[in-house]
Design a protein around this motif. Structure first.
Motif, PDB file in Angstrom:
ATOM      1  N   ALA A 134     -16.223 -11.482 -20.359  1.00 15.40           N
ATOM      2  CA  ALA A 134     -16.574 -10.315 -21.166  1.00 15.40           C
ATOM      3  C   ALA A 134     -16.816  -9.136 -20.236  1.00 15.40           C
ATOM      4  N   GLY A 135     -16.758  -7.932 -20.825  1.00 11.06           N
ATOM      5  CA  GLY A 135     -17.017  -6.733 -20.041  1.00 11.06           C
ATOM      6  C   GLY A 135     -15.731  -6.139 -19.478  1.00 11.06           C
ATOM      7  N   THR A 136     -15.872  -5.205 -18.532  1.00  7.79           N
ATOM      8  CA  THR A 136     -14.738  -4.509 -17.951  1.00  7.79           C
ATOM      9  C   THR A 136     -13.949  -5.446 -17.038  1.00  7.79           C
ATOM     10  N   PRO A 137     -12.611  -5.497 -17.169  1.00  6.95           N
ATOM     11  CA  PRO A 137     -11.818  -6.373 -16.294  1.00  6.95           C
ATOM     12  C   PRO A 137     -11.948  -5.943 -14.837  1.00  6.95           C
ATOM     13  N   GLU A 138     -11.856  -6.917 -13.940  1.00  5.61           N
ATOM     14  CA  GLU A 138     -11.968  -6.649 -12.512  1.00  5.61           C
ATOM     15  C   GLU A 138     -10.612  -6.572 -11.821  1.00  5.61           C
ATOM     16  N   ARG A 139      -9.578  -7.132 -12.428  1.00 11.20           N
ATOM     17  CA  ARG A 139      -8.254  -7.108 -11.820  1.00 11.20           C
ATOM     18  C   ARG A 139      -7.266  -6.491 -12.799  1.00 11.20           C
ATOM     19  N   TRP A 140      -6.274  -5.811 -12.221  1.00 12.02           N
ATOM     20  CA  TRP A 140      -5.277  -5.116 -13.016  1.00 12.02           C
ATOM     21  C   TRP A 140      -3.898  -5.412 -12.462  1.00 12.02           C
ATOM     22  N   SER A 141      -2.923  -5.483 -13.377  1.00 16.10           N
ATOM     23  CA  SER A 141      -1.521  -5.661 -13.008  1.00 16.10           C
ATOM     24  C   SER A 141      -0.779  -4.368 -13.320  1.00 16.10           C
ATOM     25  N   VAL A 142      -0.135  -3.803 -12.300  1.00 13.22           N
ATOM     26  CA  VAL A 142       0.514  -2.497 -12.441  1.00 13.22           C
ATOM     27  C   VAL A 142       1.953  -2.604 -11.943  1.00 13.22           C
ATOM     28  N   PRO A 143       2.945  -2.332 -12.766  1.00 12.25           N
ATOM     29  CA  PRO A 143       4.333  -2.289 -12.272  1.00 12.25           C
ATOM     30  C   PRO A 143       4.569  -1.014 -11.465  1.00 12.25           C
ATOM     31  N   ALA A 144       5.307  -1.153 -10.365  1.00 12.18           N
ATOM     32  CA  ALA A 144       5.544  -0.019  -9.472  1.00 12.18           C
ATOM     33  C   ALA A 144       6.905  -0.169  -8.809  1.00 12.18           C
ATOM     34  N   ARG A 145       7.295   0.899  -8.113  1.00 10.02           N
ATOM     35  CA  ARG A 145       8.554   0.919  -7.365  1.00 10.02           C
ATOM     36  C   ARG A 145       8.275   1.444  -5.964  1.00 10.02           C
ATOM     37  N   THR A 146       8.802   0.764  -4.974  1.00  8.44           N
ATOM     38  CA  THR A 146       8.542   1.155  -3.586  1.00  8.44           C
ATOM     39  C   THR A 146       9.332   2.407  -3.211  1.00  8.44           C
ATOM     40  N   GLU A 147       8.698   3.267  -2.436  1.00  7.66           N
ATOM     41  CA  GLU A 147       9.359   4.426  -1.858  1.00  7.66           C
ATOM     42  C   GLU A 147       9.461   4.286  -0.340  1.00  7.66           C
ATOM     43  N   GLU A 148       8.390   3.769   0.253  1.00 10.80           N
ATOM     44  CA  GLU A 148       8.360   3.615   1.705  1.00 10.80           C
ATOM     45  C   GLU A 148       7.340   2.534   2.051  1.00 10.80           C
ATOM     46  N   MET A 149       7.722   1.630   2.963  1.00  7.29           N
ATOM     47  CA  MET A 149       6.832   0.548   3.369  1.00  7.29           C
ATOM     48  C   MET A 149       6.834   0.445   4.894  1.00  7.29           C
ATOM     49  N   THR A 150       5.652   0.222   5.436  1.00  4.76           N
ATOM     50  CA  THR A 150       5.502   0.043   6.881  1.00  4.76           C
ATOM     51  C   THR A 150       5.079  -1.396   7.150  1.00  4.76           C
ATOM     52  N   VAL A 151       5.947  -2.145   7.838  1.00  2.25           N
ATOM     53  CA  VAL A 151       5.718  -3.556   8.128  1.00  2.25           C
ATOM     54  C   VAL A 151       5.805  -3.755   9.629  1.00  2.25           C
ATOM     55  N   SER A 152       4.669  -4.132  10.254  1.00  2.00           N
ATOM     56  CA  SER A 152       4.615  -4.389  11.699  1.00  2.00           C
ATOM     57  C   SER A 152       5.160  -3.208  12.498  1.00  2.00           C
ATOM     58  N   GLY A 153       4.816  -1.991  12.078  1.00  2.54           N
ATOM     59  CA  GLY A 153       5.258  -0.796  12.779  1.00  2.54           C
ATOM     60  C   GLY A 153       6.638  -0.320  12.402  1.00  2.54           C
ATOM     61  N   ASN A 154       7.382  -1.089  11.616  1.00  3.72           N
ATOM     62  CA  ASN A 154       8.720  -0.691  11.187  1.00  3.72           C
ATOM     63  C   ASN A 154       8.655  -0.088   9.785  1.00  3.72           C
ATOM     64  N   VAL A 155       9.312   1.039   9.578  1.00  8.95           N
ATOM     65  CA  VAL A 155       9.324   1.741   8.303  1.00  8.95           C
ATOM     66  C   VAL A 155      10.559   1.310   7.518  1.00  8.95           C
ATOM     67  N   ILE A 156      10.334   0.818   6.296  1.00  6.96           N
ATOM     68  CA  ILE A 156      11.418   0.388   5.405  1.00  6.96           C
ATOM     69  C   ILE A 156      11.451   1.354   4.227  1.00  6.96           C
TER      70      ILE A 156
END
Length: 613
Positions: A134-156
């Motif tokens: 009961a009460g306000t949810p603590e977790r949320w599911s949000v659909p999104a689309r990537t524009e830019e990702m940085t993984v181990s110093g590499n930009v994707i």
């Protein structure tokens, strides 16, 4: 005589046939889109090539077909077009498939690395609640689309679909907003269109000005999405004076905001199969579209301007509630129906549904693997195919609105039931009854509640009055759900898996047959007599022509042959005494325990005792 002529006129009139020509293209596109979720890019390329080759072959065969084969040419052309559309769906599915199986993003997902991502929100947040929480949810599911990702110093830099699982702060994002966050990537569930799931470890932040994909003023999202979110929030605040049940149910039925919905009421509606009323669905879009069209025509507007006004209002409603899959499907079907109405062609609901399915799957092939989309299509298909015959079965003394009140929910439930069993193996005993009782209350809630949304900003006092009236009807819906859920045996266990699917299909068929027998008892009696007559004919045929070893032979001795002087043969109405009106008058000269051989003399035939020599 006049009454007889009038009664026979409708039977002689030509019946409108169901147009099923678009059914094959819709099925092929759907099947190809489902395959695109599972197959690798190489397999999809092969499938696309095969479909195109088959389409070219069928077009060549259609071009060579002569004039007498006009129907064959039409079938070949339709099949070729269907294969081309399926190839287009396969080509569209190859892009997300390549992101799931190949490239640096797939490697990062497989290794489960931490990333810093710039995302574009593509859908409304959905609360993730645990049973009994009961009460306000603590977790949320949000659909999104990537524009830019940085993984181990590499930009994707890639545009891939993913789902963000986040905590506080993610409930305030709106579609179209650009955010920056960090978290860990993990693989999605099988048969999912998304390339990854991002478990966010921080709240969404503003995009830095130096990011390549950042826009000047995109932090808050598009202005129409911000206004829609503000309207939804103000509507929830304006309905806060209502009782607890309508306070949470009314915004859900009108704007799709279920943040204030009570968990007990939500569980009750799930138990009785009324969850489609807790959020905006195709029924709401149909009601809004129909009301706008009637209002425009009441102002004596021509057909085209009225259709344009109705479509504009429907577009504003979709922006208000958010572009979910069911809402988009209903909006597209409404648009096609309005366009056909403007062109003067109506009554082809199945064609509208097939066009909506093809259009949505070509835009987003990932919908093919969505159970929500499948249930939405099945419900519409049931209403289109089974709804009108059920309404015709109803006696003429019953008003049309009353016939639709039971035919529409039953027709949708008959087709959706087998799929619902796969998702939740239980049987809602009072689902049909609860939906039938609540059906007259849904239209006032949707129309009055939607009319109050823009008045929240302009005329708050009038909006409060409309919300009070709509809240009263929504309280009735909540009361029906709670009452039905509290009845004994409201939810019964059902077998899981394919066996549960088959048994639910059998139950749906038996239910349909039982409803027909209940509303048409005279036709049931005629059907019973017709089946009895067919059975009599089959028994006569079997009696006259007993087949042994592939050759016809006379009846065996244990079945006495009826005498010809009875005047009848077999099971007929004028036969003498005996069982099943079967003539049993025999002379007694030839006992039934033995048939004489043809070479025996007549005197010997009469004197031979049983077993004699």
């Amino acid at each position: 005589m006049r009454g007889e002529e009038e009664s026979t006129a409708p039977a002689d009139a030509p019946r409108r046939r169901t147009d099923v020509r678009l059914g094959l293209p819709a099925l092929l596109v759907w099947g190809t889109a489902v395959a695109g979720v599972w197959l690798t890019p190489g397999m999809l390329a092969l499938l696309c090539s095969i479909l195109l080759v088959l389409a070219v072959v069928l077009l060549a065969m259609s071009a060579r077909a002569r004039k007498p084969w006009a129907r064959r040419r039409s079938f070949l052309t339709t099949t070729a077009v269907a294969l081309m559309l399926a190839a287009a769906a396969a080509a569209h599915s190859a892009v997300p498939s390549s992101q799931r199986h190949d490239g640096p993003l797939a490697e990062a997902v497989a290794s489960g690395k931490s990333v810093v991502a710039v995302l574009e929100i593509t859908g409304s947040p959905r609360a993730l609640t645990l049973p009994g929480q009961a009460g306000t949810p603590e977790r949320w599911s949000v659909p999104a689309r990537t524009e830019e990702m940085t993984v181990s110093g590499n930009v994707i830099r890639t545009r891939a679909e993913l789902v963000v699982m986040g905590g506080r702060g993610w409930n305030n994002v709106v579609p179209g907003q650009m955010v920056r966050t960090a978290g860990k990537l993990r693989s999605p569930e099988p048969a999912q269109q998304e390339a990854a799931i991002l478990a966010a470890s921080m709240a969404p932040g503003a995009v830095a000005a130096g990011d390549a994909s950042a826009a000047a003023d995109s932090d808050a999202g598009p202005i129409w999405q911000v206004v829609a979110k503000e309207l939804r929030g103000r509507y929830v605040a304006a309905a806060s004076f209502l009782a607890p049940d309508p306070r949470g149910l009314l915004p859900g039925m009108v704007t799709g905001d279920t943040s204030a919905l009570d968990e007990g009421l939500n569980a009750a509606m799930k138990t009785v199969g009324m969850t489609h009323l807790t959020a905006v669905s195709g029924a709401n879009c149909s009601l809004v579209l129909g009301a706008l069209l009637v209002a425009a025509r009441s102002l004596r507007l021509p057909r085209l301007p009225a259709a344009g006004l109705a479509l504009a209002g429907l577009g504003m409603f979709v922006v208000l509630v958010g572009p979910d899959a069911s809402v988009l499907r209903a909006a597209l079907m409404g648009s096609i129906a309005i366009a056909s109405l403007a062109g003067g062609r109506v009554g082809r609901g199945l064609s509208f549904l097939c066009l909506a399915v093809i259009g949505l799957l070509l835009i987003d092939p990932g919908l093919a693997a969505s159970f929500g989309f499948l249930l939405s299509v099945l419900a519409t298909l049931g209403i289109i195919v089974l709804g009108p015959p059920m309404m015709e079965w109803t006696p003429a003394v019953v008003p049309r609105w009353a016939a639709a009140a039971w035919a529409v929910p039953l027709s949708a439930q008959l087709l959706c039931g087998p799929v619902i069993v796969l998702l939740q193996p239980q049987f809602s005993t009072y689902s049909l009854l609860a939906n039938m009782v609540a059906a007259p209350l849904v239209a006032p809630v949707t129309l009055l509640g939607t009319a109050a949304v823009p008045l929240v900003l302009w005329l708050p006092w009038l909006a409060t009055a409309l919300i009070a009236v709509a809240g009263t009807f929504s309280a009735g819906v909540a009361g029906i759900a709670r009452t039905a859920a509290g009845l004994p045996g409201a939810s019964l266990p059902w077998p899981e898996g394919p066996f549960g699917l088959v048994t639910m299909v059998l139950l749906s068929v038996l239910t349909l047959a039982g409803v027909w027998a209940a509303v048409r008892p005279r036709q049931l009696v005629r059907l019973v007599f017709a089946l009895h007559a067919r059975t009599v004919v089959l028994l006569e045929f079997a009696e006259r022509n007993v087949v042994t070893g592939g050759k016809r032979s006379p009846l065996p001795a244990r079945f006495p042959r009826p005498a010809r002087r009875c005047g009848v043969r077999g099971l007929e109405a004028g036969a003498g005494r005996g069982r099943l009106r079967h003539c049993t008058r025999i002379s007694g000269r030839n006992p039934p325990w033995r048939l004489p051989k043809p070479h025996e003399p007549k005197r010997r035939r009469r004197m031979l005792p049983p077993g004699g020599t």
